[in-house]
Design a protein around this motif. Structure first.
Motif, PDB file in Angstrom:
ATOM      1  N   HIS A  54       0.859  -1.194   0.000  1.00 28.92           N
ATOM      2  CA  HIS A  54       0.000   0.000   0.000  1.00 28.92           C
ATOM      3  C   HIS A  54       0.891   1.237   0.000  1.00 28.92           C
ATOM      4  CE1 HIS A  54      -3.823  -2.115   1.131  1.00 28.92           C
ATOM      5  NE2 HIS A  54      -2.964  -3.020   1.561  1.00 28.92           N
ATOM      6  N   HIS A 106      -8.282  -8.143  -0.910  1.00 30.85           N
ATOM      7  CA  HIS A 106      -7.843  -8.866   0.285  1.00 30.85           C
ATOM      8  C   HIS A 106      -8.800 -10.023   0.536  1.00 30.85           C
ATOM      9  CE1 HIS A 106      -6.195  -4.774   0.908  1.00 30.85           C
ATOM     10  NE2 HIS A 106      -5.221  -5.378   1.560  1.00 30.85           N
ATOM     11  N   LEU A 140      -6.468  -5.982  12.620  1.00 29.51           N
ATOM     12  CA  LEU A 140      -6.817  -5.380  11.334  1.00 29.51           C
ATOM     13  C   LEU A 140      -7.891  -4.288  11.380  1.00 29.51           C
ATOM     14  CD1 LEU A 140      -6.603  -5.301   8.218  1.00 29.51           C
ATOM     15  CD2 LEU A 140      -8.368  -7.062   8.164  1.00 29.51           C
ATOM     16  N   ASP A 187       3.150  -5.903   2.048  1.00 24.81           N
ATOM     17  CA  ASP A 187       1.955  -5.302   2.658  1.00 24.81           C
ATOM     18  C   ASP A 187       2.280  -4.126   3.562  1.00 24.81           C
ATOM     19  OD1 ASP A 187      -0.766  -4.945   3.008  1.00 24.81           O
ATOM     20  OD2 ASP A 187      -0.888  -6.310   4.702  1.00 24.81           O
ATOM     21  N   GLN A 214       0.438   4.064   2.616  1.00 29.90           N
ATOM     22  CA  GLN A 214       0.680   3.702   4.022  1.00 29.90           C
ATOM     23  C   GLN A 214       2.165   3.750   4.378  1.00 29.90           C
ATOM     24  OE1 GLN A 214      -1.349  -0.074   4.696  1.00 29.90           O
ATOM     25  NE2 GLN A 214      -3.325   0.773   4.082  1.00 29.90           N
ATOM     26  N   GLU A 233      -8.125 -12.573   5.813  1.00 27.58           N
ATOM     27  CA  GLU A 233      -6.913 -12.138   6.513  1.00 27.58           C
ATOM     28  C   GLU A 233      -7.042 -12.332   8.022  1.00 27.58           C
ATOM     29  OE1 GLU A 233      -6.069  -8.055   5.649  1.00 27.58           O
ATOM     30  OE2 GLU A 233      -4.313  -7.961   6.961  1.00 27.58           O
ATOM     31  N   ARG A 250     -11.331  -2.471  -2.190  1.00 23.15           N
ATOM     32  CA  ARG A 250     -10.454  -2.634  -1.002  1.00 23.15           C
ATOM     33  C   ARG A 250     -10.616  -4.034  -0.403  1.00 23.15           C
ATOM     34  NH1 ARG A 250      -8.319   1.747   2.396  1.00 23.15           N
ATOM     35  NH2 ARG A 250      -6.665   0.510   3.277  1.00 23.15           N
ATOM     36  N   PHE A 251     -11.827  -4.375  -0.002  1.00 18.91           N
ATOM     37  CA  PHE A 251     -12.224  -5.733   0.369  1.00 18.91           C
ATOM     38  C   PHE A 251     -13.734  -5.724   0.489  1.00 18.91           C
ATOM     39  CE2 PHE A 251     -11.542  -5.736   5.374  1.00 18.91           C
ATOM     40  CZ  PHE A 251     -11.991  -4.433   5.469  1.00 18.91           C
ATOM     41  N   TRP A 263      -6.956  -1.285  13.342  1.00 19.89           N
ATOM     42  CA  TRP A 263      -5.780  -0.680  12.689  1.00 19.89           C
ATOM     43  C   TRP A 263      -6.205   0.130  11.462  1.00 19.89           C
ATOM     44  CZ3 TRP A 263      -3.676  -1.615   7.812  1.00 19.89           C
ATOM     45  CH2 TRP A 263      -2.373  -1.177   7.598  1.00 19.89           C
ATOM     46  N   LEU A 264      -7.165  -0.400  10.691  1.00 18.99           N
ATOM     47  CA  LEU A 264      -7.658   0.349   9.524  1.00 18.99           C
ATOM     48  C   LEU A 264      -8.285   1.658   9.979  1.00 18.99           C
ATOM     49  CD1 LEU A 264      -9.317  -2.467   7.348  1.00 18.99           C
ATOM     50  CD2 LEU A 264      -7.292  -1.117   6.750  1.00 18.99           C
ATOM     51  N   HIS A 298      -3.139 -12.329   1.366  1.00 23.18           N
ATOM     52  CA  HIS A 298      -3.294 -12.978   2.680  1.00 23.18           C
ATOM     53  C   HIS A 298      -3.742 -14.439   2.644  1.00 23.18           C
ATOM     54  CE1 HIS A 298      -2.232  -9.149   4.228  1.00 23.18           C
ATOM     55  NE2 HIS A 298      -3.320  -8.571   3.737  1.00 23.18           N
TER      56      HIS A 298
END
Ligand code: GUN
Ligand code: FE
Length: 440
Positions: free
Chosen positions: A70, A231, A85, A323, A73, A234, A200-201, A88-89, A272
């Motif tokens: 990313h 993704h 996850l 990642d 990031q 994960e 994104r997912f 954290w996002l 992942h």
């Protein structure tokens, strides 16, 4: 192009297969028109008049591929890692990605990322940007200038994300994706940088958006492959969430497939796959979907340990991803040692029947394994020096005392490679060639 015809001499190592290295001390590599004409113990007469670059005593390796990173990031890598996850996002990734609305900030941050990638062992990368079209085009232009070969994705996200980082509707997300696809066609000068669709997912994308992206992949893919990345499986909370969001789908992979996004309309790559069900592994295989294994991120975000031995035994297509910023290191050498180390823990603690990865296998994944995605997606085969491959190469002066890698021992080429992997060489690249052009 004359500058793409030359001979390199040095200590050459590359993969013949997942289990086998080929090593050639003081050997020759021939580059013709940006492609490898093969490696030779002595230079064949027909190439005698080509310019020669002597890297005697230095290691010459194929360029590596980072299958999942990313770019936006990069600025907060190695910060705020005590989270899983979804938190954290929300706490780290979304607030930082929102800043890429501002092209000045994007230029600053992407400039640092691209320079770090240029100096890294990766010649190729598959990159997530943000949902912002101007900043994503800026990133593509900077990568093109750096001479790297990359797929870059403008993100799609229209639900379950904060109002400051959400596309207004599926229709808006799809029309800005079209606009970005057109711009990347008209603004880029070379064939080195290509777009990749990037929902994104599943939690971030409405059903309408996912269906629309499948339509775009089919429509644009008629001219040339338009790949897709996302993704998959994960984190356990994420997987439970996807089950609630897609109650009619059998699995997480099945949900992508039900929307037509799992290799039906073009190459697909999923990061992942830490917690795959058996039928997901079968579907991944049947559709030829690539897995980007991201061991450092899976450790930092406490996601788990992906069953890489099962993937290899099932014959899945697989490479490594850093990642960043779930992972903090941009070096695919580090991703190789992380992959070996987590596989050892998986064997010791969870699954004694799943044999840990060896050096040869990890090196294969980071070079030829990941390089194969670029071939599938129409960007040329890379990751080894087999004749006909794009000429992507790294030169590393590992025995020079200033490299920090030198050793008083008498080492074989395999030993020297093992040390690069475990010492995670990153800023020690002395020269780097991509498609036969020197970029470092
Ligand atoms: N899943 C959805 N978005 C992300 C992201 O930015 N990083 C990681 N590691 N997983 C994700
Ligand atoms: Fe990721």
């Amino acid at each position: 192009m004359e500058e793409r015809n030359f001979v390199i001499t040095g200590d050459i190592v590359h993969s013949k297969s997942p289990g086998e290295l080929e090593t050639l001390e003081n050997g020759c590599l021939v580059c013709i028109g940006g492609k490898s004409a093969g490696l030779f113990p002595a230079l064949p007469g027909e190439y005698r008049n080509l310019p020669q670059k002597d890297y005697g005593g230095k290691l010459v390796l194929p360029g590596l591929s980072d299958l999942h990173v990313h770019a936006p990031q990069f600025g907060f890598r190695a910060l705020g890692m005590d989270l899983e996850l979804l938190d954290w996002l929300n706490k780290n990734a979304f607030p930082e990605e929102a800043k890429f609305q501002d092209c000045e900030y994007a230029g600053l941050s992407y400039g640092m990322f691209v320079e770090a990638l240029r100096r890294s062992p990766s010649c190729r990368a598959v990159i997530f940007a943000t949902l912002h079209t101007p900043a994503t085009v800026l990133l593509m232009e900077k990568l093109e200038e750096a001479g790297l070969v990359c797929f870059v994705g403008k993100l799609n996200m229209d639900r379950n994300c904060p109002p400051y980082l959400r596309e207004e509707s599926a229709a808006v997300s799809l029309s800005s994706t079209r606009e970005w696809l057109e711009q990347s066609e008209s603004k880029l000068k070379s064939a080195n940088i290509r777009p990749i669709l990037s929902p994104r997912f599943i939690p971030s994308c409405s059903d309408e958006l996912l269906r629309g992206l499948a339509g775009l992949q089919k429509e644009y893919g008629r001219k040339r492959p338009l790949p897709l990345q996302s993704h998959l499986s994960e984190n356990r909370q994420e997987i439970e969430w996807v089950k609630k969001l897609c109650p009619q789908s059998r699995t997480y992979a099945g949900a992508y497939s039900d929307f037509g996004l799992f290799g039906e309309a073009g190459p697909a790559i999923m990061a992942h796959c830490v917690w795959p069900e058996d039928e997901e592994i079968e579907l991944i295989k049947k559709r030829g979907v690539f897995i980007a294994h991201c061991p450092q991120s899976n450790t930092n975000l406490s996601s788990g340990i992906a069953p890489v031995r099962r993937f290899l035994e099932a014959g899945l297509r697989l490479g490594l991803g850093t990642d960043v910023a779930g992972g903090v290191h941009l070096s695919v050498f580090r991703a190789m040692s992380d992959a070996i180390q987590v596989s050892k823990l998986r064997q010791a603690l969870l699954a004694p029947e799943e044999k840990a990865l060896g050096l040869e296998e990890a090196f294969y994944l980071g070079s030829a394994g990941g390089g194969a995605f670029f071939e599938q997606a129409g960007m040329g085969r890379s990751g080894s020096f087999d004749a006909g491959n794009d000429f992507d190469a790294l030169v590393i002066d590992d025995m020079n005392p200033v490299s920090g890698l030198a050793s008083p021992l008498h080492l074989s080429l395999r030993d020297r490679l093992e040390r690069l992997v475990y010492l995670a060489a990153d800023g020690n690249i002395n020269a780097k060639y991509v498609r036969g052009l020197q970029v470092l």
